[in-house]
Design a protein around this motif. Structure first.
Motif, PDB file in Angstrom:
ATOM      1  N   LYS A 132      22.615  24.937  28.035  1.00 17.34           N
ATOM      2  CA  LYS A 132      21.554  25.912  27.744  1.00 17.34           C
ATOM      3  C   LYS A 132      20.963  25.669  26.355  1.00 17.34           C
ATOM      4  O   LYS A 132      19.747  25.701  26.163  1.00 17.34           O
ATOM      5  CB  LYS A 132      22.115  27.336  27.846  1.00 17.34           C
ATOM      6  CG  LYS A 132      21.085  28.416  27.611  1.00 17.34           C
ATOM      7  CD  LYS A 132      21.680  29.804  27.791  1.00 17.34           C
ATOM      8  CE  LYS A 132      20.602  30.849  27.529  1.00 17.34           C
ATOM      9  NZ  LYS A 132      21.110  32.208  27.636  1.00 17.34           N
ATOM     10  N   ARG A 133      21.833  25.437  25.391  1.00 17.13           N
ATOM     11  CA  ARG A 133      21.395  25.263  24.005  1.00 17.13           C
ATOM     12  C   ARG A 133      20.466  24.048  23.857  1.00 17.13           C
ATOM     13  O   ARG A 133      19.564  24.051  23.029  1.00 17.13           O
ATOM     14  CB  ARG A 133      22.618  25.106  23.110  1.00 17.13           C
ATOM     15  CG  ARG A 133      22.398  25.411  21.663  1.00 17.13           C
ATOM     16  CD  ARG A 133      23.725  25.443  20.938  1.00 17.13           C
ATOM     17  NE  ARG A 133      24.516  26.602  21.261  1.00 17.13           N
ATOM     18  CZ  ARG A 133      24.367  27.802  20.699  1.00 17.13           C
ATOM     19  NH1 ARG A 133      23.440  27.980  19.787  1.00 17.13           N
ATOM     20  NH2 ARG A 133      25.141  28.803  21.035  1.00 17.13           N
ATOM     21  N   VAL A 134      20.692  23.010  24.669  1.00 13.96           N
ATOM     22  CA  VAL A 134      19.867  21.800  24.598  1.00 13.96           C
ATOM     23  C   VAL A 134      18.646  21.910  25.504  1.00 13.96           C
ATOM     24  O   VAL A 134      17.508  21.778  25.054  1.00 13.96           O
ATOM     25  CB  VAL A 134      20.692  20.542  24.963  1.00 13.96           C
ATOM     26  CG1 VAL A 134      19.792  19.313  25.038  1.00 13.96           C
ATOM     27  CG2 VAL A 134      21.815  20.316  23.960  1.00 13.96           C
ATOM     28  N   VAL A 135      18.877  22.156  26.780  1.00 15.23           N
ATOM     29  CA  VAL A 135      17.803  22.092  27.783  1.00 15.23           C
ATOM     30  C   VAL A 135      16.792  23.226  27.600  1.00 15.23           C
ATOM     31  O   VAL A 135      15.615  23.064  27.918  1.00 15.23           O
ATOM     32  CB  VAL A 135      18.397  22.082  29.207  1.00 15.23           C
ATOM     33  CG1 VAL A 135      17.303  22.106  30.263  1.00 15.23           C
ATOM     34  CG2 VAL A 135      19.283  20.848  29.397  1.00 15.23           C
ATOM     35  N   GLU A 136      17.229  24.363  27.070  1.00 11.32           N
ATOM     36  CA  GLU A 136      16.324  25.495  26.890  1.00 11.32           C
ATOM     37  C   GLU A 136      15.915  25.699  25.425  1.00 11.32           C
ATOM     38  O   GLU A 136      15.337  26.727  25.072  1.00 11.32           O
ATOM     39  CB  GLU A 136      16.971  26.773  27.437  1.00 11.32           C
ATOM     40  CG  GLU A 136      17.226  26.698  28.935  1.00 11.32           C
ATOM     41  CD  GLU A 136      17.908  27.943  29.489  1.00 11.32           C
ATOM     42  OE1 GLU A 136      17.835  29.013  28.831  1.00 11.32           O
ATOM     43  OE2 GLU A 136      18.511  27.851  30.563  1.00 11.32           O
ATOM     44  N   SER A 137      16.187  24.711  24.583  1.00  9.32           N
ATOM     45  CA  SER A 137      15.868  24.832  23.159  1.00  9.32           C
ATOM     46  C   SER A 137      14.359  24.953  22.927  1.00  9.32           C
ATOM     47  O   SER A 137      13.567  24.249  23.561  1.00  9.32           O
ATOM     48  CB  SER A 137      16.384  23.612  22.400  1.00  9.32           C
ATOM     49  OG  SER A 137      15.929  23.630  21.054  1.00  9.32           O
ATOM     50  N   ASP A 138      13.974  25.818  21.998  1.00  8.90           N
ATOM     51  CA  ASP A 138      12.551  25.916  21.647  1.00  8.90           C
ATOM     52  C   ASP A 138      12.117  24.739  20.783  1.00  8.90           C
ATOM     53  O   ASP A 138      10.937  24.577  20.490  1.00  8.90           O
ATOM     54  CB  ASP A 138      12.254  27.251  20.947  1.00  8.90           C
ATOM     55  CG  ASP A 138      13.030  27.455  19.656  1.00  8.90           C
ATOM     56  OD1 ASP A 138      13.869  26.588  19.301  1.00  8.90           O
ATOM     57  OD2 ASP A 138      12.824  28.486  18.996  1.00  8.90           O
ATOM     58  N   LYS A 139      13.072  23.897  20.387  1.00 11.10           N
ATOM     59  CA  LYS A 139      12.746  22.695  19.603  1.00 11.10           C
ATOM     60  C   LYS A 139      12.642  21.451  20.486  1.00 11.10           C
ATOM     61  O   LYS A 139      12.447  20.349  19.987  1.00 11.10           O
ATOM     62  CB  LYS A 139      13.794  22.486  18.517  1.00 11.10           C
ATOM     63  CG  LYS A 139      13.787  23.606  17.482  1.00 11.10           C
ATOM     64  CD  LYS A 139      14.745  23.316  16.358  1.00 11.10           C
ATOM     65  CE  LYS A 139      14.534  24.326  15.259  1.00 11.10           C
ATOM     66  NZ  LYS A 139      15.622  25.242  15.085  1.00 11.10           N
ATOM     67  N   LEU A 140      12.799  21.657  21.792  1.00 16.47           N
ATOM     68  CA  LEU A 140      12.728  20.522  22.711  1.00 16.47           C
ATOM     69  C   LEU A 140      11.276  20.072  22.843  1.00 16.47           C
ATOM     70  O   LEU A 140      10.403  20.824  23.251  1.00 16.47           O
ATOM     71  CB  LEU A 140      13.280  20.942  24.075  1.00 16.47           C
ATOM     72  CG  LEU A 140      13.404  19.832  25.122  1.00 16.47           C
ATOM     73  CD1 LEU A 140      14.315  18.714  24.643  1.00 16.47           C
ATOM     74  CD2 LEU A 140      13.922  20.429  26.427  1.00 16.47           C
ATOM     75  N   ASN A 141      11.025  18.826  22.439  1.00 17.09           N
ATOM     76  CA  ASN A 141       9.687  18.245  22.538  1.00 17.09           C
ATOM     77  C   ASN A 141       9.815  16.730  22.467  1.00 17.09           C
ATOM     78  O   ASN A 141      10.918  16.206  22.299  1.00 17.09           O
ATOM     79  CB  ASN A 141       8.772  18.774  21.415  1.00 17.09           C
ATOM     80  CG  ASN A 141       9.360  18.530  20.028  1.00 17.09           C
ATOM     81  OD1 ASN A 141      10.095  17.565  19.810  1.00 17.09           O
ATOM     82  ND2 ASN A 141       9.047  19.394  19.089  1.00 17.09           N
ATOM     83  N   ASN A 142       8.692  16.037  22.613  1.00 17.67           N
ATOM     84  CA  ASN A 142       8.722  14.582  22.492  1.00 17.67           C
ATOM     85  C   ASN A 142       9.199  14.199  21.100  1.00 17.67           C
ATOM     86  O   ASN A 142       8.690  14.696  20.109  1.00 17.67           O
ATOM     87  CB  ASN A 142       7.337  13.989  22.750  1.00 17.67           C
ATOM     88  CG  ASN A 142       6.921  14.124  24.195  1.00 17.67           C
ATOM     89  OD1 ASN A 142       7.759  14.118  25.086  1.00 17.67           O
ATOM     90  ND2 ASN A 142       5.631  14.261  24.437  1.00 17.67           N
ATOM     91  N   GLY A 143      10.198  13.330  21.041  1.00 17.44           N
ATOM     92  CA  GLY A 143      10.738  12.901  19.759  1.00 17.44           C
ATOM     93  C   GLY A 143      11.923  13.709  19.279  1.00 17.44           C
ATOM     94  O   GLY A 143      12.481  13.409  18.221  1.00 17.44           O
ATOM     95  N   ALA A 144      12.328  14.719  20.024  1.00 12.15           N
ATOM     96  CA  ALA A 144      13.492  15.523  19.618  1.00 12.15           C
ATOM     97  C   ALA A 144      14.738  14.642  19.563  1.00 12.15           C
ATOM     98  O   ALA A 144      14.916  13.738  20.380  1.00 12.15           O
ATOM     99  CB  ALA A 144      13.697  16.680  20.593  1.00 12.15           C
ATOM    100  N   ILE A 145      15.586  14.904  18.576  1.00  9.22           N
ATOM    101  CA  ILE A 145      16.865  14.206  18.443  1.00  9.22           C
ATOM    102  C   ILE A 145      17.963  15.237  18.666  1.00  9.22           C
ATOM    103  O   ILE A 145      18.047  16.242  17.957  1.00  9.22           O
ATOM    104  CB  ILE A 145      17.002  13.532  17.067  1.00  9.22           C
ATOM    105  CG1 ILE A 145      15.928  12.446  16.922  1.00  9.22           C
ATOM    106  CG2 ILE A 145      18.393  12.945  16.899  1.00  9.22           C
ATOM    107  CD1 ILE A 145      15.912  11.767  15.558  1.00  9.22           C
ATOM    108  N   ILE A 146      18.809  14.979  19.665  1.00 13.76           N
ATOM    109  CA  ILE A 146      19.845  15.924  20.085  1.00 13.76           C
ATOM    110  C   ILE A 146      21.187  15.467  19.538  1.00 13.76           C
ATOM    111  O   ILE A 146      21.592  14.313  19.718  1.00 13.76           O
ATOM    112  CB  ILE A 146      19.894  16.008  21.624  1.00 13.76           C
ATOM    113  CG1 ILE A 146      18.538  16.498  22.155  1.00 13.76           C
ATOM    114  CG2 ILE A 146      21.021  16.918  22.076  1.00 13.76           C
ATOM    115  CD1 ILE A 146      18.320  16.216  23.625  1.00 13.76           C
ATOM    116  N   LEU A 147      21.883  16.397  18.882  1.00 14.97           N
ATOM    117  CA  LEU A 147      23.195  16.111  18.293  1.00 14.97           C
ATOM    118  C   LEU A 147      24.298  16.582  19.230  1.00 14.97           C
ATOM    119  O   LEU A 147      24.372  17.760  19.569  1.00 14.97           O
ATOM    120  CB  LEU A 147      23.323  16.825  16.941  1.00 14.97           C
ATOM    121  CG  LEU A 147      24.693  16.761  16.261  1.00 14.97           C
ATOM    122  CD1 LEU A 147      25.069  15.326  15.914  1.00 14.97           C
ATOM    123  CD2 LEU A 147      24.712  17.634  15.013  1.00 14.97           C
TER     124      LEU A 147
END
Length: 197
Positions: A132-147
């Motif tokens: 949920k924290r990744v797939v529904e993040s409001d920061k999810l966009n092209n170029g996002a880097i996921i830790l």
């Protein structure tokens, strides 16, 4: 995926990534490289980026120029001697960086990397929380880097759903080496790269 803890789930994570034909970047400390050399080789053999996470996982902004460069180059040398691979991506431990850290990373031939979405997998909230924290993040966009961390309790259990959830939204997952500009760019205040002089 920082590799500074154990390696219990590394094989499972590599299998899931291979199943979905996804390549990522593994950032590793010198101690992890020493403890799990076969895993380092397996990560590279599967086509993933090897990234530098420092020798001793210290707060880099608190170190001298010489100490900063030593933290980078010790693990660089270990990986180079083990695999022949020349690392060029550096993720500062704890996300702790300042101009001094960035300058020293550049002197060592490194591109400093930060993240934009923290899965908080290391807090052991559970696989569902990570997804949920990744797939529904409001920061999810092209170029996002996921830790995410390969030694956290629920990361391997969450990974497949994270991958498919992102793909269902139309995102392609790539290693950081394919994501960043390496020349002719400038940085916005939020750390976003912009192509051009």
């Amino acid at each position: 995926m920082p590799s500074s803890w154990g390696n219990e789930d590394t094989g499972k994570i590599l299998e899931i990534l291979k199943k979905h034909n996804v390549k990522v970047t593994f950032f590793m400390t010198g101690g992890w490289v020493e403890s799990y050399p076969d895993d380092v080789k397996a990560i590279l053999a599967d086509g993933h980026d090897l990234g530098n996470h420092s020798e001793n996982h210290k707060n880099m902004s608190q170190l001298s120029d010489e100490q900063c460069q030593e933290e980078l180059m010790k693990v660089h040398t270990k990986v180079q001697e083990l695999t022949g691979y020349e690392m060029c991506l550096f993720r500062p431990p704890y996300g702790d960086y300042d101009n001094h850290v960035i300058t020293n990373a550049h002197k060592c031939g490194y591109y400093p990397i930060q993240w934009s979405i923290d899965s908080l997998d290391w807090k052991d909230y559970g696989a569902g929380d990570i997804v949920k924290r990744v797939v529904e993040s409001d920061k999810l966009n092209n170029g996002a880097i996921i830790l995410m961390h390969n030694g956290a309790k629920y990361t391997a259990d969450a990974l497949e759903s994270v991958i498919t959830g992102l793909q269902d939204k139309g995102y392609e997952l790539v290693p950081i080496s394919q994501l960043i500009y390496k020349d002719k760019y400038h940085m916005k205040a939020d750390g976003t790269q912009v192509s051009g002089e």
